[in-house]
Scaffold this motif. Structure first.
Motif, short mmCIF file in Angstrom:
data_model
loop_
_atom_site.label_atom_id
_atom_site.label_comp_id
_atom_site.label_asym_id
_atom_site.label_seq_id
_atom_site.Cartn_x
_atom_site.Cartn_y
_atom_site.Cartn_z
N HIS A 102 16.64 45.81 28.12
CA HIS A 102 16.02 46.54 27.01
C HIS A 102 15.12 45.57 26.25
O HIS A 102 15.59 44.53 25.77
CB HIS A 102 17.09 47.10 26.07
CG HIS A 102 16.53 47.83 24.89
ND1 HIS A 102 15.98 49.09 24.99
CD2 HIS A 102 16.40 47.46 23.59
CE1 HIS A 102 15.56 49.47 23.79
NE2 HIS A 102 15.80 48.50 22.93
N VAL A 149 21.97 44.57 29.30
CA VAL A 149 22.99 45.58 29.01
C VAL A 149 23.95 45.62 30.19
O VAL A 149 23.53 45.85 31.33
CB VAL A 149 22.35 46.96 28.79
CG1 VAL A 149 23.41 48.04 28.64
CG2 VAL A 149 21.43 46.93 27.57
N THR A 151 26.23 47.52 32.10
CA THR A 151 26.40 48.96 32.22
C THR A 151 27.84 49.38 32.52
O THR A 151 28.26 50.45 32.07
CB THR A 151 25.47 49.54 33.29
OG1 THR A 151 25.78 48.97 34.56
CG2 THR A 151 24.01 49.26 32.94
N ALA A 154 29.58 49.47 29.27
CA ALA A 154 29.07 50.59 28.48
C ALA A 154 29.66 51.91 28.98
O ALA A 154 30.05 52.77 28.18
CB ALA A 154 27.54 50.62 28.54
N VAL A 159 29.52 55.61 27.53
CA VAL A 159 28.08 55.83 27.67
C VAL A 159 27.78 56.48 29.01
O VAL A 159 28.30 56.06 30.05
CB VAL A 159 27.31 54.49 27.55
CG1 VAL A 159 25.83 54.67 27.82
CG2 VAL A 159 27.55 53.86 26.18
N PHE A 161 24.73 57.39 31.67
CA PHE A 161 23.39 56.94 32.03
C PHE A 161 22.68 58.02 32.83
O PHE A 161 23.29 58.72 33.64
CB PHE A 161 23.45 55.65 32.84
CG PHE A 161 23.93 54.47 32.05
CD1 PHE A 161 23.04 53.71 31.31
CD2 PHE A 161 25.27 54.12 32.03
CE1 PHE A 161 23.47 52.63 30.56
CE2 PHE A 161 25.72 53.05 31.28
CZ PHE A 161 24.82 52.30 30.55
N ALA A 171 19.98 56.38 28.02
CA ALA A 171 21.33 56.56 27.48
C ALA A 171 21.16 56.97 26.02
O ALA A 171 20.14 56.67 25.39
CB ALA A 171 22.13 55.27 27.58
N ILE A 174 23.75 52.42 23.14
CA ILE A 174 24.42 51.33 23.84
C ILE A 174 25.20 50.54 22.79
O ILE A 174 24.61 50.04 21.82
CB ILE A 174 23.43 50.39 24.55
CG1 ILE A 174 22.58 51.14 25.59
CG2 ILE A 174 24.16 49.21 25.19
CD1 ILE A 174 23.33 51.69 26.78
N CYS A 178 28.11 45.46 24.40
CA CYS A 178 27.67 45.54 25.80
C CYS A 178 26.31 44.85 25.98
O CYS A 178 25.73 44.92 27.06
CB CYS A 178 27.58 47.00 26.24
SG CYS A 178 29.15 47.87 26.18
N CYS A 179 25.80 44.25 24.93
CA CYS A 179 24.46 43.65 24.94
C CYS A 179 24.53 42.14 24.79
O CYS A 179 25.32 41.61 24.01
CB CYS A 179 23.62 44.18 23.78
SG CYS A 179 23.42 45.96 23.78
#
Length: 185
Positions: A102, A149, A151, A154, A159, A161, A171, A174, A178-179
């Motif tokens: 991102h 991220v 995933t 997440a 989350v 996707f 999504a 987030i 998770c980042c």
């Protein structure tokens, strides 16, 4: 030879119609995929005096040459792949790669690391499979930073996707945990 400035301007106008205000131009988008017949978009574009000379081939050229691959044409219909602010277009749920990226700006980073990535005036958060698209998206509004991220984490956090095409994933949000900030080269 294609006039890049002209084509960019037309692409932005198409984006306005297909992603943000279709009803203002008399365009009705399919609620499932956000598409409309190319002819409907062409008529809407041609209502603006600046674009009265545009043809369906001009629109196809914008789609074919778009670096960000914002649009897709299938079976005589055109749609914006992502970035809608007017309605939530339906996308097929999918399982993304373990890491997505991102792009954002340095000013947004403290908020993201505390609250997570939120869609901000859009319906979804945009993520990409590679850093190139993330860099294009994130460099528009200040000093670029790219987040990784995770995933799987997440997804465990709830989350979902959705695949929008051309390595773009969506999504609703987030979570911050998770980042991770991608280190600069």
């Amino acid at each position: 030879m294609v006039n890049k400035h002209w084509e960019t301007s037309l692409s932005k106008f198409m984006t306005k119609i297909l992603r943000h205000t279709p009803e203002a131009f008399g365009v009705t988008l399919d609620p499932q995929d956000g598409s409309c017949p190319i002819e409907d978009l062409l008529k809407a574009v041609q209502t603006e005096p600046k674009w009265s000379h545009i043809t369906a081939d001009d629109i196809r050229g914008v789609v074919d040459r778009s670096e960000k691959q914002r649009f897709e044409i299938r079976a005589g219909r055109i749609r914006a792949r992502y970035g809608h602010s007017h309605d939530k277009v339906q996308y097929e749920r999918g399982t993304p790669p373990l890491i997505l990226y991102h792009g954002t700006n340095e000013r947004a980073l403290p908020s993201i690391m505390e609250e997570g990535i939120r869609p901000m005036g859009r319906k979804y958060v945009h993520l990409s499979e590679g850093t190139q698209f993330a860099a294009m998206a994130g460099s528009r509004r200040g000093e670029l930073v790219i987040l990784q991220v995770r995933t799987r984490e997440a997804a465990v956090a709830g989350v979902e996707f959705y695949y929008a095409g051309n390595e773009v994933w969506l999504a609703e949000r987030i979570p911050a945990d998770c980042c991770t900030l991608l280190a600069a080269d």
